[in-house]
Scaffold this motif. Structure first.
Motif, short mmCIF file in Angstrom:
data_model
loop_
_atom_site.label_atom_id
_atom_site.label_comp_id
_atom_site.label_asym_id
_atom_site.label_seq_id
_atom_site.Cartn_x
_atom_site.Cartn_y
_atom_site.Cartn_z
N MET A 259 -8.87 3.17 -10.34
CA MET A 259 -7.53 2.43 -10.71
C MET A 259 -8.18 0.94 -10.75
O MET A 259 -9.04 0.37 -10.27
N TRP B 168 -0.94 -4.07 -3.89
CA TRP B 168 -0.49 -3.21 -2.89
C TRP B 168 -0.83 -3.96 -1.54
O TRP B 168 0.24 -4.35 -0.58
N LYS C 52 2.41 -0.24 2.96
CA LYS C 52 1.50 -0.55 1.65
C LYS C 52 0.06 -1.02 1.96
O LYS C 52 -0.74 -0.54 0.95
N LYS D 161 -1.38 2.60 1.73
CA LYS D 161 -1.58 3.30 0.20
C LYS D 161 -2.48 2.47 -0.67
O LYS D 161 -2.98 2.88 -1.53
N ILE E 18 -5.45 4.00 -2.69
CA ILE E 18 -5.75 4.01 -4.22
C ILE E 18 -7.05 3.35 -4.41
O ILE E 18 -7.63 3.78 -5.36
N GLU F 118 -4.90 8.37 -7.09
CA GLU F 118 -4.31 7.79 -8.15
C GLU F 118 -2.81 7.45 -7.79
O GLU F 118 -2.07 6.22 -8.35
N GLU F 119 -2.26 8.33 -7.01
CA GLU F 119 -0.81 8.09 -6.77
C GLU F 119 -0.66 8.63 -5.31
O GLU F 119 -0.47 9.88 -4.88
N PRO F 120 -0.64 7.84 -4.50
CA PRO F 120 -0.27 8.08 -2.84
C PRO F 120 1.13 9.02 -2.72
O PRO F 120 1.89 8.46 -3.50
N LYS G 32 4.65 9.66 -2.13
CA LYS G 32 5.96 8.84 -1.80
C LYS G 32 6.49 9.16 -0.36
O LYS G 32 7.47 9.97 -0.51
#
Length: 138
Positions: free
Chosen positions: A1, A9, A44, A47, A51, A56-58, A60
């Motif tokens: 990333m 973030w 945040k 997360k 990342i 790649e995508e924590p 939600k």
């Protein structure tokens, strides 16, 4: 990333914590809003850490206990803040709606302490420093 994305973030986490601290000074303080921003700051930060460590995508989710467990998989030191993460979780959704939760001044003060404790947690600070260094080199 991309390091800039990870850094974003962490910066959003800073903004939430600063917002919580500033509005806690209001008289009377909107305690539910303070607690919400404390939870958001912690979320945040966690997360951003995930990342940084390749997620790649924590998820939600607003459950800081679950997010902390994912962080523990990357760094066992997160066990040290798991309890405060679980405590802050309640402020992720309920304070946004009337009648969902009663928050006291003591709850608000503790939320501020816990959010700051998470923001200043060494593994998070180390990840942030690493990302900042990579961003500066880019």
């Amino acid at each position: 990333m991309e390091p800039e994305f990870v850094l974003e973030w962490f910066r959003y986490a800073d903004i939430d914590l600063l917002t919580a601290q500033r509005i806690a000074a209001f008289h009377p303080a909107p305690m539910h809003i303070v607690c919400f921003h404390c939870q958001q700051s912690a979320e945040k930060n966690l997360k951003g850490f995930l990342i940084h460590h390749g997620v790649e995508e924590p998820p939600k989710i607003h459950d800081l206990g679950r997010l902390c467990k994912l962080c523990i998989a990357a760094d066992a030191r997160f066990l040290e803040i798991e309890r405060v993460c679980r405590i802050l979780t309640i402020y992720g959704v309920q304070p946004r709606y009337p009648g969902e939760i009663e928050i006291t001044e003591s709850d608000m003060k503790n939320a501020l302490i816990y959010a700051k404790q998470i923001a200043e947690f060494e593994p998070l600070l180390a990840a942030r420093r690493e990302v900042e260094e990579r961003t500066e080199k880019a």
